[in-house]
Structures are given as C-alpha cells and as structure tokens.
Design an enzyme around this catalytic site. Structure first.
Site, PDB file in Angstrom:
ATOM      1  N   CYS A   2      38.362  53.376 -15.424  1.00 12.69           N
ATOM      2  CA  CYS A   2      39.769  53.792 -15.448  1.00 12.69           C
ATOM      3  C   CYS A   2      40.626  52.774 -14.701  1.00 12.69           C
ATOM      4  O   CYS A   2      40.193  52.181 -13.729  1.00 12.69           O
ATOM      5  CB  CYS A   2      39.932  55.140 -14.774  1.00 12.69           C
ATOM      6  SG  CYS A   2      38.982  56.444 -15.551  1.00 12.69           S
ATOM      7  N   ARG A  27      38.741  46.141 -18.801  1.00 11.82           N
ATOM      8  CA  ARG A  27      37.758  47.029 -18.176  1.00 11.82           C
ATOM      9  C   ARG A  27      37.378  48.176 -19.101  1.00 11.82           C
ATOM     10  O   ARG A  27      36.445  48.910 -18.817  1.00 11.82           O
ATOM     11  CB  ARG A  27      38.302  47.585 -16.860  1.00 11.82           C
ATOM     12  CG  ARG A  27      38.535  46.493 -15.848  1.00 11.82           C
ATOM     13  CD  ARG A  27      38.905  47.019 -14.503  1.00 11.82           C
ATOM     14  NE  ARG A  27      39.070  45.924 -13.577  1.00 11.82           N
ATOM     15  CZ  ARG A  27      38.087  45.367 -12.873  1.00 11.82           C
ATOM     16  NH1 ARG A  27      36.867  45.825 -12.973  1.00 11.82           N
ATOM     17  NH2 ARG A  27      38.329  44.363 -12.070  1.00 11.82           N
ATOM     18  N   TRP A  83      38.768  56.411 -18.975  1.00 10.31           N
ATOM     19  CA  TRP A  83      37.473  56.541 -19.637  1.00 10.31           C
ATOM     20  C   TRP A  83      37.053  57.968 -19.344  1.00 10.31           C
ATOM     21  O   TRP A  83      36.952  58.358 -18.181  1.00 10.31           O
ATOM     22  CB  TRP A  83      36.437  55.622 -19.005  1.00 10.31           C
ATOM     23  CG  TRP A  83      36.270  54.263 -19.595  1.00 10.31           C
ATOM     24  CD1 TRP A  83      36.478  53.086 -18.943  1.00 10.31           C
ATOM     25  CD2 TRP A  83      35.783  53.927 -20.896  1.00 10.31           C
ATOM     26  NE1 TRP A  83      36.177  52.047 -19.774  1.00 10.31           N
ATOM     27  CE2 TRP A  83      35.751  52.529 -20.974  1.00 10.31           C
ATOM     28  CE3 TRP A  83      35.395  54.679 -22.011  1.00 10.31           C
ATOM     29  CZ2 TRP A  83      35.328  51.858 -22.116  1.00 10.31           C
ATOM     30  CZ3 TRP A  83      34.984  54.011 -23.153  1.00 10.31           C
ATOM     31  CH2 TRP A  83      34.949  52.618 -23.197  1.00 10.31           C
ATOM     32  N   ASN A 109      40.992  58.103 -10.383  1.00 10.86           N
ATOM     33  CA  ASN A 109      39.728  57.482 -10.804  1.00 10.86           C
ATOM     34  C   ASN A 109      38.611  58.114  -9.998  1.00 10.86           C
ATOM     35  O   ASN A 109      38.774  58.288  -8.795  1.00 10.86           O
ATOM     36  CB  ASN A 109      39.697  55.984 -10.465  1.00 10.86           C
ATOM     37  CG  ASN A 109      40.526  55.166 -11.416  1.00 10.86           C
ATOM     38  OD1 ASN A 109      41.008  55.684 -12.405  1.00 10.86           O
ATOM     39  ND2 ASN A 109      40.684  53.894 -11.095  1.00 10.86           N
ATOM     40  N   GLY A 110      37.476  58.370 -10.623  1.00  5.91           N
ATOM     41  CA  GLY A 110      36.341  58.896  -9.863  1.00  5.91           C
ATOM     42  C   GLY A 110      35.970  60.286 -10.340  1.00  5.91           C
ATOM     43  O   GLY A 110      36.384  60.728 -11.412  1.00  5.91           O
ATOM     44  N   GLU A 500      12.053  45.334  -4.860  1.00  7.80           N
ATOM     45  CA  GLU A 500      13.411  44.830  -5.084  1.00  7.80           C
ATOM     46  C   GLU A 500      13.996  44.233  -3.795  1.00  7.80           C
ATOM     47  O   GLU A 500      14.669  43.200  -3.831  1.00  7.80           O
ATOM     48  CB  GLU A 500      14.290  45.980  -5.612  1.00  7.80           C
ATOM     49  CG  GLU A 500      15.742  45.639  -5.851  1.00  7.80           C
ATOM     50  CD  GLU A 500      15.993  44.562  -6.910  1.00  7.80           C
ATOM     51  OE1 GLU A 500      15.032  44.074  -7.537  1.00  7.80           O
ATOM     52  OE2 GLU A 500      17.164  44.177  -7.072  1.00  7.80           O
ATOM     53  N   LYS A 504      15.407  40.487  -3.529  1.00  7.80           N
ATOM     54  CA  LYS A 504      16.785  40.160  -3.102  1.00  7.80           C
ATOM     55  C   LYS A 504      16.760  39.124  -1.988  1.00  7.80           C
ATOM     56  O   LYS A 504      17.486  38.151  -2.016  1.00  7.80           O
ATOM     57  CB  LYS A 504      17.535  41.398  -2.588  1.00  7.80           C
ATOM     58  CG  LYS A 504      17.851  42.492  -3.565  1.00  7.80           C
ATOM     59  CD  LYS A 504      18.788  42.130  -4.672  1.00  7.80           C
ATOM     60  CE  LYS A 504      18.046  41.637  -5.874  1.00  7.80           C
ATOM     61  NZ  LYS A 504      18.697  41.647  -7.133  1.00  7.80           N
ATOM     62  N   GLU A 507      15.465  35.548  -3.146  1.00  7.45           N
ATOM     63  CA  GLU A 507      16.240  34.760  -4.109  1.00  7.45           C
ATOM     64  C   GLU A 507      17.542  34.216  -3.536  1.00  7.45           C
ATOM     65  O   GLU A 507      18.006  33.168  -3.967  1.00  7.45           O
ATOM     66  CB  GLU A 507      16.498  35.536  -5.405  1.00  7.45           C
ATOM     67  CG  GLU A 507      17.469  36.666  -5.277  1.00  7.45           C
ATOM     68  CD  GLU A 507      17.725  37.377  -6.600  1.00  7.45           C
ATOM     69  OE1 GLU A 507      17.919  36.695  -7.603  1.00  7.45           O
ATOM     70  OE2 GLU A 507      17.741  38.622  -6.596  1.00  7.45           O
ATOM     71  N   HIS A 523      -5.135  47.294   2.511  1.00  9.74           N
ATOM     72  CA  HIS A 523      -6.056  46.541   1.661  1.00  9.74           C
ATOM     73  C   HIS A 523      -5.782  45.045   1.681  1.00  9.74           C
ATOM     74  O   HIS A 523      -6.188  44.334   0.763  1.00  9.74           O
ATOM     75  CB  HIS A 523      -5.987  47.081   0.227  1.00  9.74           C
ATOM     76  CG  HIS A 523      -6.373  48.525   0.131  1.00  9.74           C
ATOM     77  ND1 HIS A 523      -7.661  48.976   0.332  1.00  9.74           N
ATOM     78  CD2 HIS A 523      -5.616  49.627  -0.090  1.00  9.74           C
ATOM     79  CE1 HIS A 523      -7.692  50.294   0.211  1.00  9.74           C
ATOM     80  NE2 HIS A 523      -6.455  50.720  -0.033  1.00  9.74           N
ATOM     81  N   LYS A 622      22.044  33.283 -14.412  1.00  6.24           N
ATOM     82  CA  LYS A 622      22.362  34.686 -14.689  1.00  6.24           C
ATOM     83  C   LYS A 622      21.664  35.180 -15.954  1.00  6.24           C
ATOM     84  O   LYS A 622      21.307  36.344 -16.063  1.00  6.24           O
ATOM     85  CB  LYS A 622      23.883  34.840 -14.815  1.00  6.24           C
ATOM     86  CG  LYS A 622      24.367  36.275 -14.816  1.00  6.24           C
ATOM     87  CD  LYS A 622      24.241  36.926 -13.454  1.00  6.24           C
ATOM     88  CE  LYS A 622      24.445  38.411 -13.476  1.00  6.24           C
ATOM     89  NZ  LYS A 622      23.857  39.100 -12.323  1.00  6.24           N
TER      90      LYS A 622
HETATM   91  C1  F6R Z   1      17.412  39.167  -9.628  1.00 10.54           C
HETATM   92  C2  F6R Z   1      17.771  38.869 -10.994  1.00 10.54           C
HETATM   93  C3  F6R Z   1      16.705  38.531 -11.968  1.00 10.54           C
HETATM   94  C4  F6R Z   1      16.962  39.276 -13.283  1.00 10.54           C
HETATM   95  C5  F6R Z   1      15.988  38.838 -14.376  1.00 10.54           C
HETATM   96  C6  F6R Z   1      16.192  39.643 -15.642  1.00 10.54           C
HETATM   97  O1  F6R Z   1      18.530  39.492  -8.860  1.00 10.54           O
HETATM   98  O2  F6R Z   1      18.933  38.927 -11.330  1.00 10.54           O
HETATM   99  O3  F6R Z   1      15.448  38.816 -11.477  1.00 10.54           O
HETATM  100  O4  F6R Z   1      16.823  40.642 -13.029  1.00 10.54           O
HETATM  101  O5  F6R Z   1      16.178  37.482 -14.643  1.00 10.54           O
HETATM  102  O6  F6R Z   1      17.483  39.508 -16.119  1.00 10.54           O
HETATM  103  P1  F6R Z   1      18.072  40.490 -17.197  1.00 10.54           P
HETATM  104  O7  F6R Z   1      18.268  41.829 -16.578  1.00 10.54           O
HETATM  105  O8  F6R Z   1      19.355  39.852 -17.621  1.00 10.54           O
HETATM  106  O9  F6R Z   1      17.098  40.566 -18.336  1.00 10.54           O
END
Ligand code: F6R
Length: 627
Positions: A2, A27, A83, A109-110, A500, A504, A507, A523, A622
């Site tokens: 929204c 958006r 939305w 919004n929300g 995860e 994080k 990376e 183990h 990305k």
């Molecule tokens: C970690 C990260 C990557 C993606 C991976 C898959 O922060 O962004 O590990 O998760 O490359 O990417 P997608 O989700 O675009 O298939």
C-alpha cells in the site's frame, strides 16, 4: 504494497497527491482513493484498478469536485493505493475510509490485529460498517471519542493507542482543517514527512514526495506527528514530545531509495514487517482463518491440488527456507517433504513418482541450479510449483502453480526479506493444503489450520518488535568482530536458522561460520569449542527448549562463549548464557521468522564494523545464472 500520500499547503492537493501515488505505483496496488477537504467538507473518490481509473473518476467530477476549492490559504488531502488484506478488491474497500458523518478520513498500511474486537465494540454502539476492511474501525473510533467531547487531536491519539499490530496511519478531520495526523506503530509501514517553509507532505515511501522536497523526518515506531503547513510536531503515544532530526535526502536516485539507511541490506532488514504484511495481504481471511493462494490454485488442476509428496529444490538461503517449510508442511498438512540443493537434485536421478510436486524456491527466479532441478521434475511428469519474488522470471514461467513472495525489490546481495517471505509463503501453503484435506494434526486445542492461519495476523507486529533498536548488536560486534570462527546451533524448526545465521555471517563479513543442528554437536563440532569460540544458540521457549539448555551447558562446560537468542522474559537463560538477544514470544511454528532477524542484524553489524562492502560482498551475485 500500500502507498500513502498526504499534503497540506498552498499548492493544489489533488494533483500533488495523484503525482505522489503515481511515484509509488511500482510497489503495486489493486485500487486507489483520495480524500480532499473542500469548503463543504471532505470529498472522497475511489476506484478499483489503475490510478488512471481514479483520475478519470476525478475528471468526471467523481464523488467530489476534482480540485480543492477551499478559501483557506492551504489545501489538504490524503491518498492511498491499496493492496487488499481485509476484504476483497472493491471500491467500498478502497481507502480513504470515513466515519458516518464523513467528517474524518483515514488511510492505513498494515494489519490491525485487534480489529475484530474493535469492530464488535463499535457495532455494539450502533455503528454500521460500510467496508470489510480493518481500517474502517479507525474513523469510527475517532468519531466516538470526539462525540464524547475530545478535540480531534486527542481523539486521534486515543484511537491510535488502541490499535494493535504494525501500522502506518494518516488521518484528517473537517473540524480541524489545518492538521494532518500521521502515526507509525511497529515496522509494517514507514512514514516519511517532508517539510518546506509553507507546506508539509506525508508519505509511506520517499519516492512519493521527492518531486517536492528533500527535507524530511522519519517517524519511528510509536510516534505520532501532527503536521501543519510548514511545520510538524512529533509525540510519543504517551503524549511526550520528541525532538526529531531532519534529514536531507540525496539527489541521486540510488541514495534516495536508501533513505535513512546506510545500506540496502539494513533497509531491507527493517522493512521486513511490511514485506510480510504484503505477503499475507488478501490471502488469509483473518476472521475465518481460510487461506487462498490464487496464483497457485489457478495453475493447478483439481486432482493435483493435494500432492502425495513434495520435493523442495533451492540453493543457499532459499534452501534454508525450504528446510523450515519441510517442518511446516509436514507438521500442518502431513504431506512428506524432501528438501535438496538444486545443484544436487539435478544430478541424483531423483525418484519422481505420480502425485509428486517439485517446489522451487528462488527469490531471483533465475538460479541455474534451481531451474535445472525444476525442469527435471517437469520433464519426468511431476507438477512444478514455484515460490518466487521476481515477477516474470524463468522459475515463474516454468511453474504451473506460483506463490509470489511479494518482498518487493531486494537490492542487497544478501537475502533477508525474501527469506522471511518465503517462509511465510510455505506456512500459507501448509495451511491451505491442510484446510483442503481437513487435516487436524495438533494435539494443542484450537490449533487447527484455520487458527494457525489466524496466528499470522500477529506476525508483522512481532517482526516489528524484533526490529526494535537494541544496543546488543553493536556490543557483540565490538567484542567479537576479530574472531575468525563462529558456531551456530539450533534445533527443531529453528535448526535451519542456525544454518542461515552462519551463511549470513560468512557471506558479508568473511568470517568462517558453521551451522549445526544442536544435537549433532557431540558428534564432532564439540572438539572446536574453547574459550575463544563464540557459539550462537537459538534457544527460544519451544518444544526443544530444555534440549537447547543442555547444549548450552555443554558449551559452557568447555569454556565456550554462549550468545543465546531467547524468548523475551526468559530469566533462566540469562543465568546460563553470556549474552542474550531477545525475540518476542510467538507460536512455535512462527518462531523461525523471528529468530532469523537477530542473525541478519548481527551479521550486518559485524560486517559494518569490519568495513566490508555489505551490499555487494566479494565474489557474490544477486542472481546466480551459471552452474
Ligand atoms: C544468501 C543468498 C544466496 C541465495 C542463493 C539462491 O544471502 O542470497 O545464498 O539464496 O544464491 O538464490 P535464489 O533465491 O535467487 O535462487
């Protein structure tokens, strides 16, 4: 997502609001509306579909004169792109919403978590609702307080204080034609206020007002602004005044989009309540708990709507989301789920039998390994589903059934909001499957897939609480940024959060980190623990809490440093761990959505402390479109 725009000043409010809404069009929205204060009161015009529909309604006179006609030195109005969350895509559900007399107009919004209770209370006073939205409770509440003798501003505060959940609200009253009131509760919707010498703008997002001003303030959670032409006063909900810092938004579009944040990753972490609100909108009827996943159902034949089993294929962070989805789908819908890396599945000659759905999870929709795994499923006759953020991507085109993440653009290479939204998508999928098959699997009373879906109404608010300012992240980054190794432990549904968390950290800060299911520590990884090793333990009060406590004791017995992610108010864990990061109490199956956030915030703080390029970490992209 929204969009909100408000204007108060000497220029034509209608054209400024329409232009602002156009700037927020990217958006997405399904309907739009505008309220303008005229000499004879507030005039509202609303239309389903594109903004051009609203514009033609206004040009034809709409429900009001198209332009503000007040004699006052300023003109005032508010506009909204919606939305749908509560109630379908109809003109009467589009914002702004009014009280009975049409003297108070509100956009929001929300999700108002307690709207059923508030609506019941207002109906008991004889008030009739004209929409199915949660937002409509606000003008009626303000009206009720004004009828009880409160002036507009006090009545607005009294109403805002009663709203639960994460919201951004803007309202105006014909009785006080020189004020707009804007409030931010939680983090589902931001509010930015632009101030020029004789005019004031309010928006949900910076691009909405950038054509007019660069001088802005941002509202924080729990702040209410009283905007007048050219000046703004901000208060906390208890009425205490807040002195706000003014920001000057940079001229280049990239920095402008980052707004008050240093990095896109930081911005994306802090917009997760809003992203999740978008993921939920229109998919859950919060009164009945019924889940509808239209874009999935549209493509899937009836006979295939309840698969015998699911193979989830994904990479990196999306794979971790898939591991959480396995818990959710198996626990809620009792459908067996196997989760594999796209890069492994494609070469392992998987067993694809009738009734199988291959579910690809990918924010980019272009990851070569995930696409290859999905196409193996397709070639061998499985139905192929996708959870995807990028609209029109290859994964979406290949799948017969799609669930969009609706996280909005994610610019930082490190996935954050797409992780949370893909977990929520799988929660919705699990509830939808269970509701279709009428599966009642929980021993806990009232925990059927309908009440599990209703739990989601609280999620944006809980995410907002998890995003509150907390000095612990800076403290930990200062103490530990020079360590070269970290261990992350979790168990049950929070075990993938340990994976995860480690991903994080490594990376974006280039620190070596390992994630393990906590029961596996004995183990092997236990050999790594000494007094230099920070061990991050997800130990919220869930079904495996005692087990996690005993892991923490084992780490402590070997001199390790324990940083626990724990449920707020858990005094016991404070005696066991060296450092505690709190997350709010939540239903067990929603806890990973919250425990993921400290992992992101900690990794971010460490990377910033180390001077790393947070948004573009070395060697990463990305979209990984190569094998
Ligand atoms: C970690 C990260 C990557 C993606 C991976 C898959 O922060 O962004 O590990 O998760 O490359 O990417 P997608 O989700 O675009 O298939």
């Amino acid at each position: 997502m929204c969009g909100i725009i408000g204007y108060l000043g000497p220029r034509n409010a209608t054209s400024i609001i329409l232009n602002g809404l156009r700037r927020l069009e990217y958006r997405g929205y399904d309907s739009a509306g505008i309220a303008i204060l005229s000499n004879d009161g507030i005039h509202v015009t609303r239309a389903v579909g594109k903004l051009s529909n609203l514009e033609s309604r206004l040009q034809q006179g709409g429900d009001s004169p198209p332009f503000a006609t007040r004699d006052a030195p300023h003109s005032m109005g508010i506009g909204h792109t919606r939305w749908a969350t509560h109630g379908g895509v109809t003109e009467h559900n589009a914002h702004p919403h009014l009280n009975d007399a049409g003297t108070i107009a509100v956009i929001q919004n929300g999700i108002i978590e307690n709207f059923i209770e508030l609506k019941g209370e207002l109906q008991a006073e004889g008030i009739r609702f004209r929409s199915e939205t949660d937002t409509e409770v606000i003008p009626h509440l303000v009206d009720l307080y004004m009828k009880a003798g409160m002036p507009f501003v006090r009545a607005a505060f009294a109403a805002i204080v009663r709203l639960q959940g994460s919201n951004a609200v803007v309202m105006m009253s014909a009785q006080e034609p020189d004020k707009l009131i804007a409030a931010r509760l939680g983090n589902a919707g931001g509010i930015v206020i632009g101030i020029n010498p004789d005019e004031t703008f309010v928006a949900s997002d910076i691009p909405g007002i950038l054509d007019y001003t660069r001088n802005v303030i941002f509202l924080e959670d729990g702040e209410v602004a009283i905007a007048q032409a050219g000046r703004v006063s901000v208060y906390r909900l208890d009425g205490a005044p807040v002195s706000k810092q003014r920001h000057v938004i940079a001229w280049d579009p990239v920095s402008a989009e980052k707004g008050e944040y240093r990095h896109f990753m930081q911005k994306e972490i802090f917009e997760q309540a809003r992203a999740v609100t978008d993921t939920l909108r229109g998919r859950v009827n919060f009164e009945t708990g019924e889940v509808t996943l239209e874009s999935l159902e549209a493509g899937v034949k009836n006979a295939e709507k309840f698969p015998a089993r699911i193979h989830t294929v994904a990479c990196g962070t999306s794979k971790h989301a898939g591991l959480i989805g396995k818990f959710l789908i198996e626990r809620i819908a009792r459908v067996p789920v196997e989760v594999d890396y796209g890069s492994e599945y494609r070469y392992r000659d998987p067993l694809i039998e009738p009734g199988l759905a291959v579910l690809g999870i990918t924010q980019s929709g272009e990851t070569a390994d995930t696409l290859a795994a999905m196409s193996i499923g397709k070639a061998r006759g499985a139905q192929v589903w996708a959870i995807v953020n990028a609209i029109g991507s290859q994964a979406e085109r290949m799948a017969t059934g799609v669930i969009h993440m609706r996280a909005g653009p994610e610019i930082g290479v490190c996935s954050t909001k797409t992780f949370l939204t893909s977990i929520v998508d799988q929660y919705l999928l699990a509830c939808a499957l269970a509701q279709r098959a009428n599966v009642q699997t929980f021993e806990r009373s009232n925990a059927d897939p309908f009440s599990l879906a209703r739990d989601l109404a609280h999620l944006p608010g809980l995410i907002g609480q998890t995003l509150k300012p907390d000095p612990i992240y800076e403290v930990l980054a200062n103490y530990f940024h020079d360590r070269r190794h970290f261990l992350f432990l979790g168990r049950g549904i929070n075990y993938p959060i340990a994976l995860e968390g480690a991903l994080k950290l490594k990376e974006i800060s280039y620190i070596h980190a390992e994630g393990y299911p906590a029961g596996e520590m004995k183990h092997g990884p236990i050999a790594l623990i000494d007094e230099t090793m920070p061990v991050i333990c997800v130990a919220v009060q869930d079904g495996v809490y005692e087990k996690m406590i005993s892991q923490i004791e084992q780490v402590k017995a070997r001199g390790g440093i324990v940083i626990a992610i724990a449920t707020e108010g858990d005094g016991f864990i404070r005696q066991k761990a060296d450092y505690v990061i709190n997350v709010p109490a939540a239903p067990e199956l929603l806890t990973p959505v919250l425990t993921a956030i400290p992992m992101q915030r900690l990794a971010y703080e460490m990377a910033v402390r180390l001077g790393c390029d947070v948004d573009q970490p070395r060697n990463l992209a990305k979209s990984v479109t190569v094998e």
